[in-house]
Design a protein around this motif. Structure first.
Motif, short mmCIF file in Angstrom:
data_model
loop_
_atom_site.label_atom_id
_atom_site.label_comp_id
_atom_site.label_asym_id
_atom_site.label_seq_id
_atom_site.Cartn_x
_atom_site.Cartn_y
_atom_site.Cartn_z
N CYS A 885 -50.78 -38.31 -10.50
CA CYS A 885 -51.14 -39.89 -10.23
C CYS A 885 -51.60 -39.90 -8.88
CB CYS A 885 -49.96 -40.69 -10.51
SG CYS A 885 -50.25 -42.51 -9.78
N ARG A 887 -51.41 -42.18 -6.76
CA ARG A 887 -50.76 -43.12 -5.84
C ARG A 887 -49.28 -42.49 -5.86
NH1 ARG A 887 -47.64 -47.66 -6.55
NH2 ARG A 887 -47.54 -49.12 -4.90
N CYS A 888 -48.57 -42.29 -6.84
CA CYS A 888 -47.18 -41.72 -6.74
C CYS A 888 -46.99 -40.02 -6.79
CB CYS A 888 -46.37 -42.44 -7.64
SG CYS A 888 -46.65 -41.91 -9.33
N CYS A 901 -51.43 -43.92 -12.59
CA CYS A 901 -50.52 -43.96 -13.88
C CYS A 901 -50.18 -45.23 -14.23
CB CYS A 901 -49.13 -43.00 -13.49
SG CYS A 901 -48.05 -43.92 -12.42
N CYS A 904 -47.92 -47.24 -11.83
CA CYS A 904 -48.72 -47.64 -10.67
C CYS A 904 -49.50 -48.96 -10.83
CB CYS A 904 -49.37 -46.53 -9.88
SG CYS A 904 -47.91 -45.59 -9.15
ZN LIG Z 1 -48.02 -43.39 -10.14
#
Ligand SMILES: [Zn+2]
Length: 910
Positions: A885, A887-888, A901, A904
């Motif tokens: 992902c 972001r995470c 994901c 997120c």
């Molecule tokens: Zn994520």
């Protein structure tokens, strides 16, 4: 399509609290803020009405810059004061200063080249006073720089008029009890300083002395021994031979008469072989055995004088060395003096204050310094044929701690405080005191038991005069009424008035005495031992300021068992019938990195003033907390670097905690305990345990335990809780329950840590506190210690077991990393095969295992075994399959076109 930047959607930490401490520069600013708000008095005011806790400050001597030992002492005291002020007490701190005594006289005559003889005593004392006050103000600034808060502008100083008046009132109370007397007595005498010395002013060093064996011809042997018997004695101070007034033998000791050539010598039986060899006796024959008690009252003639003296009995005679017959000179030894009193021998002391023999020693020795006299005495004895042997001996010998020169025992007229009649009471008082370390009571009890009378007079000028007068017939006047009159004068004019006025002006108007028919009086010129100054501080500094007697705590270096603890106890028991302190804490000395004592001359000392400027006082304070201070401790740049490393960890943790509560308000956003996750609860329970243990350690003066518990806790929460928590703190929605749960916990951890650490690193916690949102107080020091809560222990037990599973999992991840199976743990897919205990545990707990182990995927299989073996568990580690992902950074089965994901996506939707 341009890739979106998702960084802005993360809740990254925000705080202005800097990572670098920069303490050397910042601490003075923090202290300035404390001064401006008058933090010390704010704290005292806040604690108004609470029970008082009195730590009575032992006054350090005002001479020169502070050294590491001073810093250790003052920092330990500040730990206690701050802790008590945050724990339900009002704990004032009045710093003291010891300002009289020889070192200041010496500093003026030697360093400042003041010609004492060119001025009056009163003028010289005025210079001493000014010098002392200068030193007081230098040290004051240095102590304050350590972060020690107290009444620096209202200290107690022993040269203060009121203190001096109080001191002679303590003396007067002892006069009233009949404890003060004047007597001739051998005392430690320093020829190099021309003054009597206190036991505390003595240091033992190796010294080479002549060791001689002398035969004393018998006069009357009471028909028990042949008439031509010679008593063989041994001494390492031949200059005391002229003062010999007896020979002491042990009553139970067996003696033998030995014939060598045609002479007959009496010696201790068990010394026979040693002496035969040492004195080169050929074919010595034992003629007779006799016990010591049978020898009592026999007489012998002094070989150098026409003087007949007795054989006496003494219990202290041993056969460890010498001959078993002990040369006794009551004017030159404590034991000799005491046994001399018993046998009525008198006190003979043919040595003057410069250490030179007087006329009484005879024409041959008159004027010789004791060490030169040794040579001449040996020569004289040799000429008479009574010297059987002469050797050099290296032994531990008392020296003047200031001049470093050997001291002698010399009988002089001195003022004494009678300890004997108080001993029982003092020993009882010791039993009422709590001792840290526990051996303190034995140490002080033994010192008191062994202590003879306390010689309180000194033949110097910079001190509090002994308020005695002499009549025309030379009788001494010590009258409480007169002393009270003098105390009133001192209160107004200080003790220098004693030296400015004559006896008549000092005595009450119209004072008469039958021994002074012409009304002529003379005042005493001796001053008091400085230990009497500081030893009466319970009156001058405590009771006179409205503080209760006894104090709760005296906290000083272990040298004060023979110093301040000792003298304060004597004057305290003498005047108030009980110990002046309820608790004693003593600390050791500071050694360098190689375990050697620090000294100015060797240049191996760590200068606290320098450390304050570079690393900062909080580092020095953290070092003090880190050591087992009740023993000797080591301090070096290297050790300070290690402590700085611990400090950095604490500071970084505080910074992380601060960074993640920027949007959290503890009153509005706090999640109730019941609504927290299990791991959150567990961490709160562990935080509570920390509080319990740390408060107990503070109560027990075990700051090293505080240090260890806190640093262990910081390590524990960093890896167990804070690292996994980032997945929630940064990733989840800012006001989500999950995030608030963790914020609730980290706020509590932060609040707990900075309160617990405020006694130790107050600059850092003060700075941290100001970075917490919505604070109520001006400084963290205005808060109390955290409260201990009651928690259910079931959950704690479960998760203590879980910690074992965690160990196994971390080990498996570590092994997999070493085998290059995975890189970062977040890329891992874990499979657990729990059995027995672990299977049981996993059924009972409710926790996001993948999150707590910081992996992307975790499966539990009830069948089969994994590659990595643990305790009731085996583990497999794979690379997580799927997409990372954007972001995470979790590896997930699917992501959207932006690489995000589902979790997120859900978070950033709003
Ligand atoms: Zn994520």
């Amino acid at each position: 399509m341009e890739k979106k930047n998702y960084k802005d959607t993360l809740n990254m930490p925000k705080t202005d609290f800097p990572m670098r401490g920069n303490l050397g520069n910042k601490e003075p600013l923090i202290q300035e803020r404390w001064n401006e708000m008058d933090l010390y008095n704010l704290v005292q005011k806040k604690n108004e009405g609470r029970p008082k806790y009195i730590l009575h400050d032992g006054p350090p001597y005002a001479n020169g810059s502070i050294h590491a030992g001073h810093a250790l002492n003052k920092i330990l005291k500040d730990f206690v004061i701050r802790y008590k002020n945050m724990s339900g007490f009002q704990a004032p701190y009045i710093p003291g200063k010891d300002t009289h005594g020889l070192p200041i006289e010496n500093a003026l005559t030697k360093k400042k080249k003041v010609n004492r003889k060119a001025m009056s005593v009163a003028d010289f004392r005025e210079l001493c006073r000014n010098y002392a006050l200068e030193q007081v103000s230098i040290q004051k600034e240095q102590f304050k720089r350590l972060g020690v808060l107290g009444e620096w502008d209202n200290p107690y100083i022993t040269l203060d008029k009121k203190f001096e008046a109080s001191q002679i009132r303590v003396f007067s109370k002892m006069v009233e009890r009949g404890l003060i007397y004047k007597g001739l007595k051998p005392v430690y005498w320093s020829p190099s300083s021309e003054t009597a010395l206190a036991e505390a002013e003595i240091e033992y060093h190796d010294h080479v002395s002549p060791s001689i064996y002398v035969a004393m011809p018998a006069v009357d042997t009471m028909s028990k021994l042949p008439k031509n018997t010679k008593f063989l004695i041994w001494t390492t101070t031949p200059w005391t031979i002229p003062a010999n007034l007896a020979i002491a033998v042990g009553p139970e000791i067996e003696y033998v008469l030995v014939e060598v050539d045609s002479s007959k010598y009496l010696i201790g039986k068990s010394r026979f072989e040693a002496l035969t060899e040492l004195l080169n006796w050929s074919e010595p024959k034992i003629l007779q055995n006799i016990f010591g008690w049978e020898l009592e009252n026999m007489t012998y003639k002094h070989p150098l004088y026409d003087r007949v003296s007795p054989i006496i009995l003494a219990d202290y005679v041993t056969l460890e060395d010498g001959t078993g017959l002990v040369h006794t000179a009551p004017g030159h030894g404590e034991d000799d003096f005491i046994v001399g009193q018993k046998y009525g021998l008198g006190v003979f002391c043919p040595v003057d204050e410069k250490g030179c023999m007087t006329e009484e020693a005879g024409e041959r020795f008159k004027g010789l310094f004791v060490e030169d006299c040794n040579i001449e005495v040996i020569k004289a004895l040799d000429e008479l044929g009574v010297l059987l042997g002469r050797f050099d001996i290296t032994h531990s010998y008392p020296h003047d701690w200031r001049t470093g020169k050997p001291v002698i025992f010399r009988a002089t007229a001195q003022w004494f405080a009678n300890i004997d009649s108080l001993k029982g009471e003092i020993l009882q008082a010791i039993q009422t005191v709590k001792w840290y370390p526990s051996w303190g009571d034995v140490r002080l009890s033994n010192m008191i038991k062994d202590r003879g009378s306390w010689c309180i007079s000194r033949q110097r000028v910079w001190g509090v005069p002994i308020p005695a007068f002499y009549t025309e017939k030379d009788t001494a006047i010590l009258d409480p009424k007169v002393i009270e009159h003098i105390a009133k004068i001192f209160e107004k004019e200080g003790s220098n008035s004693w030296f400015k006025k004559d006896a008549k002006e000092l005595l009450p108007k119209g004072y008469t005495h039958p021994d002074s028919p012409n009304g002529i009086f003379r005042k005493e010129t001796d001053i008091m031992d400085v230990w009497f100054d500081s030893g009466s501080s319970h009156h001058g500094a405590m009771m006179d300021r409205g503080q209760p007697y006894p104090a709760d705590l005296y906290l000083e270096g272990s040298d004060q068992y023979r110093g301040w603890f000792n003298s304060s106890l004597i004057t305290g028991v003498a005047t108030e019938n009980q110990s002046p302190y309820k608790t004693i804490v003593s600390h050791g000395f500071i050694l360098d990195g190689e375990g050697k004592p620090m000294s100015k001359s060797k240049g191996n000392g760590v200068d606290p003033n320098k450390v304050n400027k570079t690393l900062g006082a909080d580092i020095l304070r953290l070092w003090v907390a880190s050591v087992d201070y009740q023993s000797d401790v080591t301090l070096s740049d290297n050790l300070l670097r290690q402590v700085s490393e611990s400090y950095r960890k604490i500071r970084n943790t505080i910074k992380f905690l601060l960074g993640n509560i920027y949007d959290y308000n503890d009153e509005l956003d706090r999640v109730d305990f019941d609504n927290l996750g299990e791991i959150d609860k567990y961490v709160l329970i562990k935080t509570n345990n920390l509080v319990k243990e740390v408060l107990a350690a503070y109560d027990d003066f075990r700051f090293d335990v505080v240090y260890r518990k806190v640093t262990n806790f910081v390590t524990f929460i960093s890896s167990f809780y804070l690292d996994p928590a980032k997945d929630v703190l940064y990733i989840e929605k800012a006001d989500s329950l999950e995030r608030r749960q963790i914020q609730t916990v980290i706020y509590k951890i932060l609040d707990t840590l900075i309160r617990l650490l405020t006694p130790i690193i107050p600059h850092t916690t003060s700075e941290s506190y100001l970075h917490i949102p919505n604070i109520k107080e001006k400084d963290v020091y205005l808060l109390d210690m955290p409260k201990v809560e009651e928690y259910d222990t079931e959950l704690e037990k479960l998760y203590d077991d879980f910690m074992e599973l965690r160990e196994d999992v971390l080990k498996a991840l570590e092994d997999a990393r070493n085998e290059k199976i995975i890189g970062k743990s977040l890329k891992a897919h874990l499979v657990l095969y729990p059995k027995g205990k672990v299977a049981n545990l996993l059924e009972k707990i409710n926790v996001n295992l993948a999150q707590i182990f910081i992996v992307s995927k975790l499966d539990i299989k009830t069948e089969g075994f994994g590659k990595y073996k643990g305790n009731d568990v085996s583990i497999d580690v794979y690379v997580a399959e799927g997409f990372t992902c954007n972001r995470c950074w979790q590896v997930v089965p699917e992501v959207n076109e932006d690489g995000i994901c589902p979790r997120c996506q859900e978070v950033i939707k709003n």
